[in-house]
Design an enzyme around this catalytic site. Structure first.
Site, PDB file in Angstrom:
ATOM      1  N   HIS A 250       0.829  -1.210   0.000  1.00 47.89           N
ATOM      2  CA  HIS A 250       0.000   0.000   0.000  1.00 47.89           C
ATOM      3  C   HIS A 250       0.865   1.262   0.000  1.00 47.89           C
ATOM      4  CE1 HIS A 250      -3.227  -2.843   1.405  1.00 47.89           C
ATOM      5  NE2 HIS A 250      -3.892  -2.142   0.520  1.00 47.89           N
TER       6      HIS A 250
ATOM      7  N   HIS B 228       1.087   1.549  -5.670  1.00 52.90           N
ATOM      8  CA  HIS B 228      -0.241   0.917  -5.766  1.00 52.90           C
ATOM      9  C   HIS B 228      -1.276   1.964  -6.206  1.00 52.90           C
ATOM     10  CE1 HIS B 228      -3.835  -1.368  -4.834  1.00 52.90           C
ATOM     11  NE2 HIS B 228      -4.171  -0.530  -3.865  1.00 52.90           N
TER      12      HIS B 228
ATOM     13  N   HIS C 127      -7.338   6.568  -3.064  1.00 52.35           N
ATOM     14  CA  HIS C 127      -8.139   5.557  -2.366  1.00 52.35           C
ATOM     15  C   HIS C 127      -7.420   4.850  -1.208  1.00 52.35           C
ATOM     16  CE1 HIS C 127      -6.052   2.331  -4.467  1.00 52.35           C
ATOM     17  NE2 HIS C 127      -6.640   1.505  -3.624  1.00 52.35           N
ATOM     18  N   ASP C 128      -6.082   4.906  -1.161  1.00 54.93           N
ATOM     19  CA  ASP C 128      -5.360   4.283  -0.032  1.00 54.93           C
ATOM     20  C   ASP C 128      -4.393   5.264   0.629  1.00 54.93           C
ATOM     21  OD1 ASP C 128      -6.350   1.657   0.293  1.00 54.93           O
ATOM     22  OD2 ASP C 128      -5.156   0.899  -1.390  1.00 54.93           O
TER      23      ASP C 128
ATOM     24  N   ASP D 203      -8.581  -2.009  -8.114  1.00 58.55           N
ATOM     25  CA  ASP D 203      -7.923  -2.333  -6.844  1.00 58.55           C
ATOM     26  C   ASP D 203      -7.575  -3.828  -6.762  1.00 58.55           C
ATOM     27  OD1 ASP D 203      -6.995  -1.331  -4.458  1.00 58.55           O
ATOM     28  OD2 ASP D 203      -8.919  -1.474  -3.405  1.00 58.55           O
TER      29      ASP D 203
ATOM     30  N   GLN E 213      -3.277 -17.980  -3.338  1.00 56.55           N
ATOM     31  CA  GLN E 213      -3.538 -17.225  -4.571  1.00 56.55           C
ATOM     32  C   GLN E 213      -4.666 -17.858  -5.393  1.00 56.55           C
ATOM     33  OE1 GLN E 213      -2.349 -14.066  -5.580  1.00 56.55           O
ATOM     34  NE2 GLN E 213      -1.986 -14.241  -3.399  1.00 56.55           N
TER      35      GLN E 213
ATOM     36  N   PHE F 189      -7.832 -16.848  -3.734  1.00 55.80           N
ATOM     37  CA  PHE F 189      -8.139 -15.434  -3.967  1.00 55.80           C
ATOM     38  C   PHE F 189      -8.670 -15.226  -5.391  1.00 55.80           C
ATOM     39  CE2 PHE F 189      -6.713 -11.044  -5.075  1.00 55.80           C
ATOM     40  CZ  PHE F 189      -7.497 -10.358  -4.154  1.00 55.80           C
TER      41      PHE F 189
HETATM   42  P1  AMP Z   1      -7.039  -2.240  -0.807  1.00 57.90           P
HETATM   43  O1  AMP Z   1      -6.603  -2.405   0.607  1.00 57.90           O
HETATM   44  O2  AMP Z   1      -7.902  -1.016  -1.033  1.00 57.90           O
HETATM   45  O3  AMP Z   1      -5.883  -2.245  -1.773  1.00 57.90           O
HETATM   46  O4  AMP Z   1      -8.031  -3.480  -1.125  1.00 57.90           O
HETATM   47  C1  AMP Z   1      -7.711  -4.599  -1.894  1.00 57.90           C
HETATM   48  C2  AMP Z   1      -7.748  -5.888  -1.119  1.00 57.90           C
HETATM   49  O5  AMP Z   1      -7.360  -6.987  -1.948  1.00 57.90           O
HETATM   50  C3  AMP Z   1      -6.770  -5.867   0.033  1.00 57.90           C
HETATM   51  O6  AMP Z   1      -7.341  -6.561   1.112  1.00 57.90           O
HETATM   52  C4  AMP Z   1      -5.576  -6.625  -0.538  1.00 57.90           C
HETATM   53  O7  AMP Z   1      -4.819  -7.104   0.492  1.00 57.90           O
HETATM   54  C5  AMP Z   1      -6.257  -7.687  -1.386  1.00 57.90           C
HETATM   55  N1  AMP Z   1      -5.411  -8.214  -2.485  1.00 57.90           N
HETATM   56  C6  AMP Z   1      -5.062  -7.581  -3.619  1.00 57.90           C
HETATM   57  N2  AMP Z   1      -4.290  -8.373  -4.393  1.00 57.90           N
HETATM   58  C7  AMP Z   1      -4.168  -9.557  -3.729  1.00 57.90           C
HETATM   59  C8  AMP Z   1      -3.505 -10.788  -4.023  1.00 57.90           C
HETATM   60  N3  AMP Z   1      -2.805 -10.974  -5.145  1.00 57.90           N
HETATM   61  N4  AMP Z   1      -3.604 -11.784  -3.116  1.00 57.90           N
HETATM   62  C9  AMP Z   1      -4.318 -11.633  -1.982  1.00 57.90           C
HETATM   63  N5  AMP Z   1      -4.957 -10.498  -1.651  1.00 57.90           N
HETATM   64  C10 AMP Z   1      -4.892  -9.468  -2.507  1.00 57.90           C
HETATM   65 ZN    ZN Z   2      -5.977  -0.345  -2.809  1.00 53.27          ZN
END
Ligand code: AMP
Ligand code: ZN
Length: 331
Positions: free
Chosen positions: A62, A66, A102-103, A214, A265, A268
């Site tokens: 973050h 990003h 956004h972050d 995102d 992964q 996810f």
């Molecule tokens: P943000 O915190 O706004 O970036 O929300 C995106 C969410 O998706 C967060 O909880 C990240 O940790 C998760 N995320 C994004 N890419 C991955 C990935 N490749 N593997 C696991 N979690 C992910």
């Molecule tokens: Zn984000």
């Protein structure tokens, strides 16, 4: 606008200090709203600089990179099939602004953690979308700074524009909280099923687009996806180490001693990303969905050697313990 843009290559070339400013300038200056809404370019650039300085460079995931990636990806969605032709200039500047902020000031730790430890931010935002509320508030506080308020000298910017802008940004940034993910799948289905976007669906569609940006890293070229995936895991493991140190239950995917890259992964992608992107397919560059399937296949077939190599790479940046070292974002 390239759909195979490599943010890491650009980062290598221009470094941390300029990356977010440069990507923001590149995207925003493509749009007509700069002239139609009388946006001050020097103040806009100053806003980008202030934004960059509030992203924590020590976060593996973050960080400003990003934000730059989510902004660039949002722009690709808007340009794909000329989706952007459906929106007004106020709507377009609102969605791009939302993507880049956004972050902002993300501390590298999750909402669940902040709430569990009764962190000052959790107290301030009553345990409700704590991070997303903080990102939104801070984005608007920065916009009030005289040197950053890029609308302040406009002769065309009206009170009703400012109200619409604010309302859209609040909805889009708070919409990035993962707790809305399942509802978002349903809402994308409703918006896209009749082939047109009604006025009352604009905010929903913007929320869906920025949320998709995102979650887009697993749709990128394999080396780019792997780099993001290692970074997100590095940040998760830092949080897990901190949870262990405090005697807390270690959050999902945050235990460095008990995480399987391939398994986590695949989970996810299969249960979070793929069902969502399949619904969004009409507004995605077609190659992204096939790349997502290829990357899933790669993760499914990951060998033990590859898994161990990835884990070794993740451990390096995560060797520094997490520290609540950001100055209070509202000070
Ligand atoms: P943000 O915190 O706004 O970036 O929300 C995106 C969410 O998706 C967060 O909880 C990240 O940790 C998760 N995320 C994004 N890419 C991955 C990935 N490749 N593997 C696991 N979690 C992910
Ligand atoms: Zn984000």
């Amino acid at each position: 606008n390239e759909d195979d843009f490599d943010i890491f290559a650009l980062h290598k070339k221009i470094g941390d200090d300029q990356l977010l400013v440069s990507v923001c300038a590149n995207v925003f200056l493509q749009y007509n709203f700069i002239s139609s809404l009388g946006v001050s370019i020097p103040k806009l650039i100053q806003y980008f600089r202030a934004l960059q300085s509030h992203y924590k460079t020590s976060n593996p995931y973050h960080c400003g990179m990003h934000a730059a990636d989510v902004l660039q990806t949002t722009n690709v969605y808007l340009c794909c099939g000329d989706v952007k032709e459906n929106f007004s200039d106020v709507e377009l500047i609102a969605v791009l602004f939302s993507a880049m902020v956004h972050d902002i000031a993300h501390p590298g730790i999750s909402n669940a953690f902040l709430t569990a430890v009764n962190h000052p931010l959790a107290k301030l935002f009553n345990d409700t979308s704590v991070l997303e509320s903080m990102h939104t508030s801070l984005a608007f506080i920065l916009l009030e700074r005289a040197d950053c308020n890029f609308f302040s000298s406009s002769t065309t910017w009206q009170k009703y524009h400012a109200d619409d802008f604010r309302s859209l940004v609040i909805q889009v940034v708070t919409g990035t909280d993962m707790k809305h993910h399942s509802a978002m799948i349903k809402s994308v289905e409703d918006i896209l099923d009749d082939g047109q976007i009604d006025d009352d669906e604009v905010a929903q569609l913007f929320k869906a687009i920025v949320h998709a940006a995102d979650l887009s890293n697993s749709m990128k070229d394999l080396p780019v996806y792997i780099n993001w995936m290692e970074r997100v895991n590095a940040e998760f493991w830092q949080q897990g180490d901190e949870e262990r140190r405090r005697g807390m239950t270690i959050s999902m995917m945050c235990d460095r001693n008990n995480t399987f890259i391939s398994k986590s992964q695949c989970g996810f992608i299969e249960f979070v990303v793929l069902p969502y992107m399949q619904k969004l397919a009409p507004v995605l560059p077609p190659v992204w969905l096939s790349r997502l399937e290829d990357n899933l296949k790669f993760m499914k077939e990951l060998t033990t050697d590859q898994e161990n190599t990835i884990k070794r790479r993740i451990k390096r940046p995560a060797s520094k313990p997490w520290a609540d070292d950001s100055t209070h974002p509202f000070s």
